[in-house]
Design a protein around this motif. Structure first.
Motif, short mmCIF file in Angstrom:
data_model
loop_
_atom_site.label_atom_id
_atom_site.label_comp_id
_atom_site.label_asym_id
_atom_site.label_seq_id
_atom_site.Cartn_x
_atom_site.Cartn_y
_atom_site.Cartn_z
N GLY A 78 4.25 22.26 21.79
CA GLY A 78 3.18 22.88 21.16
C GLY A 78 3.26 23.58 19.75
O GLY A 78 2.61 23.80 18.74
N GLN A 79 4.26 24.49 19.81
CA GLN A 79 4.80 25.33 18.65
C GLN A 79 5.12 24.14 17.47
O GLN A 79 4.91 24.48 16.16
CB GLN A 79 5.91 26.07 18.97
N ARG A 80 5.79 23.14 17.87
CA ARG A 80 6.24 22.08 16.89
C ARG A 80 5.05 21.58 15.94
O ARG A 80 5.00 21.23 15.15
CB ARG A 80 7.11 20.97 17.51
N GLN A 81 4.03 21.04 17.04
CA GLN A 81 3.06 20.49 16.53
C GLN A 81 2.03 21.40 15.62
O GLN A 81 1.41 21.01 14.63
CB GLN A 81 1.89 19.99 17.62
N ARG A 82 2.25 22.64 15.95
CA ARG A 82 1.66 23.66 15.08
C ARG A 82 2.19 23.81 13.70
O ARG A 82 1.47 23.89 12.52
CB ARG A 82 1.48 25.05 15.51
N VAL A 83 3.51 23.61 13.67
CA VAL A 83 4.40 23.55 12.36
C VAL A 83 3.87 22.36 11.69
O VAL A 83 3.74 22.51 10.17
CB VAL A 83 5.92 23.66 12.57
N ALA A 84 4.02 21.16 12.38
CA ALA A 84 3.55 20.02 11.59
C ALA A 84 1.97 20.05 11.15
O ALA A 84 1.63 19.61 9.76
CB ALA A 84 3.31 19.06 12.52
N MET A 122 -0.67 14.10 6.28
CA MET A 122 -0.60 13.45 7.57
C MET A 122 0.02 14.26 8.61
O MET A 122 1.07 14.87 8.45
CB MET A 122 -0.12 11.90 7.41
N VAL A 123 -0.71 14.16 9.83
CA VAL A 123 0.02 14.87 10.74
C VAL A 123 0.38 13.91 11.99
O VAL A 123 -0.47 13.08 12.44
CB VAL A 123 -0.88 15.83 11.47
N PHE A 124 1.75 13.94 12.30
CA PHE A 124 2.16 12.78 13.22
C PHE A 124 2.30 13.15 14.61
O PHE A 124 2.43 14.18 14.99
CB PHE A 124 3.55 12.14 12.54
N GLN A 125 2.48 12.25 15.28
CA GLN A 125 2.72 12.29 16.95
C GLN A 125 3.87 12.76 17.23
O GLN A 125 4.19 13.69 18.07
CB GLN A 125 2.29 11.00 17.34
N ASN A 126 4.84 12.36 16.53
CA ASN A 126 6.32 12.86 16.80
C ASN A 126 6.62 14.09 16.08
O ASN A 126 7.80 14.46 15.88
CB ASN A 126 7.19 11.63 16.75
N TYR A 127 5.89 14.74 15.50
CA TYR A 127 5.95 15.82 14.46
C TYR A 127 6.61 15.62 13.10
O TYR A 127 6.12 16.21 12.16
CB TYR A 127 6.50 17.10 15.01
N ALA A 128 7.76 14.91 13.01
CA ALA A 128 8.44 14.42 11.92
C ALA A 128 9.01 15.78 11.07
O ALA A 128 8.83 15.68 10.07
CB ALA A 128 7.48 13.69 11.13
N LEU A 129 9.48 16.80 12.02
CA LEU A 129 9.80 18.05 11.43
C LEU A 129 11.38 17.72 10.83
O LEU A 129 12.31 17.14 11.48
CB LEU A 129 9.75 19.28 12.08
N TYR A 130 11.98 18.38 9.77
CA TYR A 130 13.20 18.39 9.38
C TYR A 130 13.91 19.21 10.42
O TYR A 130 13.81 20.32 10.26
CB TYR A 130 13.35 18.73 7.75
N PRO A 131 14.94 18.83 11.06
CA PRO A 131 15.81 19.74 12.20
C PRO A 131 16.73 20.58 11.51
O PRO A 131 16.78 21.71 12.16
CB PRO A 131 16.62 18.54 12.97
N HIS A 132 17.09 20.60 10.25
CA HIS A 132 18.04 21.59 9.89
C HIS A 132 17.48 22.65 8.96
O HIS A 132 17.77 23.43 8.48
CB HIS A 132 19.11 20.57 8.92
N MET A 133 16.08 22.47 9.01
CA MET A 133 15.08 23.31 8.00
C MET A 133 14.49 24.31 9.08
O MET A 133 13.96 23.75 10.06
CB MET A 133 14.21 22.63 7.16
N THR A 134 14.26 25.64 8.65
CA THR A 134 13.56 26.52 9.46
C THR A 134 12.07 26.04 9.35
O THR A 134 11.64 25.14 8.78
CB THR A 134 13.68 27.97 8.72
N VAL A 135 11.29 26.88 10.21
CA VAL A 135 9.82 26.47 10.17
C VAL A 135 9.15 26.74 8.91
O VAL A 135 8.54 26.09 8.24
CB VAL A 135 9.34 27.62 11.32
N PHE A 136 9.70 27.90 8.34
CA PHE A 136 8.99 28.32 6.96
C PHE A 136 9.33 27.15 5.96
O PHE A 136 8.58 26.57 5.35
CB PHE A 136 9.79 29.39 6.44
N GLU A 137 10.77 26.71 5.88
CA GLU A 137 11.06 25.86 5.24
C GLU A 137 10.40 24.38 5.15
O GLU A 137 10.11 23.39 4.27
CB GLU A 137 12.69 25.31 5.06
N ASN A 138 10.06 23.88 6.43
CA ASN A 138 9.48 22.94 6.90
C ASN A 138 8.00 22.93 6.20
O ASN A 138 7.60 21.91 5.79
CB ASN A 138 9.41 22.66 8.38
#
Ligand code: ADP
Ligand code: ADP
Length: 225
Positions: free
Chosen positions: A137-143, A79-95
């Motif tokens: 936009g980059q955060r949404q791409r990571v999600a 699932m891809v969420f509106q608020n991205y729901a990324l882990y703030p302490h992890m890098t893009v790779f780790e996410n």
């Protein structure tokens, strides 16, 4: 056999039914968009498919198997969420790698899939950064990358572009279309934006007051009366 099958799915909160018996078959490679005004039950429906809300009644099947009682991680969905729901302490790779780590995917395979998705989404330069150092936009791409690397049978999108400004929304819409062509994804995508729905949908479900009022190709749904 449909990849994703909803049969008379209902949701009640207390005594109030908010989703009234929705039936829908999504075929492999089909991109179905659920559109409708705020409060019509779109996100409740999607969250039932994801396993984030219990299903009050009806049958939900993924790949032909009943999954009503399965945990989200065991449903072969991402699932891809509106608020991205990324882990703030992890890098893009780790996410992006996180779900694969949990699933005990071998390290070399994780590396390969994350780099492939990063290339597709133009995220290669940012793999070592943390979410707060990225644009919306980059955060949404990571999600999206995090969903893609898991190669799920079904992608679920919950208003993924709503937090982006108008210009970025258009750009991301085109990128999602490109990904559709490249990956042939099977998806259920929720939005209240009719233009977004028209652009992305193979088929549209128009919801209102907990009902599916119309289901059809975008031009069938919006044909002048
Ligand atoms: P949409 O995604 O289309 O905006 P929702 O699925 O969020 O609509 O909500 C559908 C209806 O269900 C709304 O009337 C909302 O207030 C109600 N609803 C959603 N979640 C709950 C809840 N946890 N408890 C009670 N009512 C809820
Ligand atoms: P959105 O439409 O952006 O998802 P909502 O306001 O519908 O936002 O929902 C935000 C959260 O509040 C969700 O978890 C939803 O289940 C919950 N919620 C929505 N309406 C109600 C309600 N009437 N009673 C209790 N919880 C609700």
């Amino acid at each position: 056999m449909a990849t994703l099958s909803l049969e008379n799915i209902r949701k009640t909160y207390g005594k109030t039914e908010v989703v009234h018996g929705i039936s829908l078959d999504v075929e492999e490679g089909e991109f179905v968009v659920i559109v409708g005004p705020s409060g019509c039950g779109k996100s409740t429906l999607l969250r039932m498919v994801a396993g984030l809300e219990t299903i009050t009644a009806g049958e939900l099947r993924i790949g032909g198997e009943r999954v009503n009682e399965r945990e989200p991680m065991d449903r072969d969905i991402a699932m891809v969420f509106q608020n991205y729901a990324l882990y703030p302490h992890m890098t893009v790779f780790e996410n992006m790698a996180y779900g694969l780590r949990i699933a005990r995917t071998p390290r070399a395979e994780i590396d390969r899939r994350v780099r492939q998705a990063a290339e597709m989404l133009q995220l290669e330069p940012y793999l070592a950064r943390r979410p707060r150092e990225l644009s919306g936009g980059q955060r949404q791409r990571v999600a999206m990358g995090r969903a893609i690397v898991r190669k799920p049978r079904v992608f679920l999108f919950d208003e993924p572009l709503s937090n982006l400004d108008a210009k970025l929304r258009v750009q991301m819409r085109l990128e999602i279309r490109a990904l559709q062509r490249e990956l042939g994804v099977t998806a259920l995508y929720v939005t209240h934006d009719q233009v977004e729905a028209m652009t992305l949908a193979d088929r549209m479900v128009v919801m209102n007051g907990g009902h599916a009022e119309q289901i059809g190709a975008p031009l069938e749904v919006y044909r002048a009366p």
